[in-house]
Design an enzyme around this catalytic site. Sequence first.
Site, PDB file in Angstrom:
ATOM      1  N   ASP A   1       0.853  -1.196   0.000  1.00 40.54           N
ATOM      2  CA  ASP A   1       0.000   0.000   0.000  1.00 40.54           C
ATOM      3  C   ASP A   1       0.899   1.260   0.000  1.00 40.54           C
ATOM      4  O   ASP A   1       1.883   1.293  -0.733  1.00 40.54           O
ATOM      5  CB  ASP A   1      -0.958  -0.055   1.203  1.00 40.54           C
ATOM      6  CG  ASP A   1      -2.118   0.913   1.066  1.00 40.54           C
ATOM      7  OD1 ASP A   1      -3.123   0.553   0.444  1.00 40.54           O
ATOM      8  OD2 ASP A   1      -2.009   2.054   1.557  1.00 40.54           O
TER       9      ASP A   1
ATOM     10  N   TYR B   1      -3.541  10.971   0.983  1.00 38.72           N
ATOM     11  CA  TYR B   1      -3.957  10.789  -0.419  1.00 38.72           C
ATOM     12  C   TYR B   1      -3.903  12.114  -1.155  1.00 38.72           C
ATOM     13  O   TYR B   1      -3.474  12.187  -2.301  1.00 38.72           O
ATOM     14  CB  TYR B   1      -5.380  10.208  -0.491  1.00 38.72           C
ATOM     15  CG  TYR B   1      -5.434   8.755  -0.129  1.00 38.72           C
ATOM     16  CD1 TYR B   1      -5.313   8.361   1.197  1.00 38.72           C
ATOM     17  CD2 TYR B   1      -5.584   7.775  -1.096  1.00 38.72           C
ATOM     18  CE1 TYR B   1      -5.348   7.019   1.547  1.00 38.72           C
ATOM     19  CE2 TYR B   1      -5.621   6.431  -0.765  1.00 38.72           C
ATOM     20  CZ  TYR B   1      -5.497   6.064   0.555  1.00 38.72           C
ATOM     21  OH  TYR B   1      -5.515   4.737   0.885  1.00 38.72           O
TER      22      TYR B   1
ATOM     23  N   HIS C   1      -4.706  -7.813  -0.062  1.00 35.27           N
ATOM     24  CA  HIS C   1      -3.990  -6.558   0.127  1.00 35.27           C
ATOM     25  C   HIS C   1      -3.192  -6.483   1.433  1.00 35.27           C
ATOM     26  O   HIS C   1      -2.116  -5.913   1.466  1.00 35.27           O
ATOM     27  CB  HIS C   1      -5.009  -5.421   0.087  1.00 35.27           C
ATOM     28  CG  HIS C   1      -4.410  -4.068   0.088  1.00 35.27           C
ATOM     29  ND1 HIS C   1      -3.633  -3.610  -0.953  1.00 35.27           N
ATOM     30  CD2 HIS C   1      -4.445  -3.061   0.995  1.00 35.27           C
ATOM     31  CE1 HIS C   1      -3.241  -2.371  -0.685  1.00 35.27           C
ATOM     32  NE2 HIS C   1      -3.704  -2.013   0.483  1.00 35.27           N
TER      33      HIS C   1
END
Length: 458
Positions: A232, A377, A433
């Site tokens: 990630d 982000y 993930h």
Amino acid sequence: MKAIHIIAVGALAIVVSYLYVYHGGSQEPMKFPTDGYFGPGKKTADDTSIKPFKINVPDEVLKDLKERIKRTRIGHKQLEDVQDFTYGMNLKTVMDFKNYWETKYDWRKAEAQLNYFPQYTTQIEGLKIHFIHAKPPANKYKVVIPLLIVHGWPGNVYEFYKIIPYLSDPNNHFDGAESDIAFEVIAPSIPGYGWSEASQKSGFDQIATARIFRKLMNERLGFKRFMVQGGDWGSLVVTNLGRMYPEFLYGVHVNMAFVMNAKANFLSILGSFFPTLMFKDKEFYDYSVKKMFLEIIKESGYMHIQATKPDTVGIGLNDSPIGLMTYILEKFSTWTNPSFRNLADGGLEKKFTKDELLTIVTIYWINGNIIPSQRYYREYFANLEAQEFAKQYLRVPTALASFPHDLGIRLPREIVETAMNITHFTLMKDGGHFAAFEMPKQLATDIIAFTTETVRVV
Ligand SMILES: *[C@@H]1O[C@H](CO)[C@@H](O)[C@H](O)[C@H]1NC(C)=O
């Protein structure tokens, strides 16, 4: 294939090859800021001491959390004809986790688990940085390699509590293992996540994180060379470390690859039309960019919100434990396996326990992590330079452990190789993930294998 497709692909191929040749090849490494300051007010000198740290959440915080969970206002009914996660986490599963969190969940147990590993804090670029530091038993291994492992969103260092023993003392945890190497594991919380302080200034991105973690490893802990691992955002942080400071690294191991350069896009489109010509591994003979886009559209709404207005949505999540839990656990369902969307319970407990999942969420709650973690982000997607930086070819030896159910679609080696110097590539049979959290043994095995190949063990 229709003639129009062939012409379109041909034209695209010419344009993209031109762009690639024009922009590629002579790429000079991009410059990056070599220092920064993210604390409050004007820059002050860091307190460079390393202080032992134990987690000890005040009783009032836990009491307040319980009361808030109890007073949750649920304002809707589950749609009669939707029983799964396709509209988001379904109400029955929300209530199941809510009741458990309120009546059975034991934070003190999780705290003890986390405190089992030695933890420390130090100050870098104005921020308190928290990290786990787990060493192998003294004199047991011929070679001890420092390893920086970096988590992502919506996770934190708790994701690593199962993998750390495999890495720091493999012979004690793998049946019959006789490894010559073991790792001295350093697992820091990204600033704004877990117990590391959030930035007070805008611009705290994955380049700044890489720089801060390099300072942690070299300047605070004195490691001249080390191995890095991440998934990630952790994957971008550790690959940035490789772009910025290759001289300090033995290698880079990731369980998710950021691949965004023009050549990769070109290969990806061409590979959708002619997969058998473009890709060696049969696994990719049904490779499809269209499928990738459809998956991305279904799953990336959160990303658009966080990349644009993180603070607005973050206020609500930070004020409601059940809102926060729902937002985070929906990701643990779908990102562990996209087919879990079609299950009533989101498959959440197929791979994790309620305790484990709620510990991840509780860490976000007690530290107020959600807004800073969402801003991460925005700092990337609203910053073209950060994105250009991430497109630079990574020269250090790099390993990808690719898990089949990770979000998006799996990338063939040929595409990943456009972005990084892949010397070790593993297509895992199962897993998604949150690899360290779900498949600790398999991920640790791959990290050890890559390190054994990369670092000359004598
Ligand atoms: C990839 O890494 C290997 C091992 O260090 C090195 O010999 C090789 O030159 C690297 N390749 C590129 C393209 O940088």
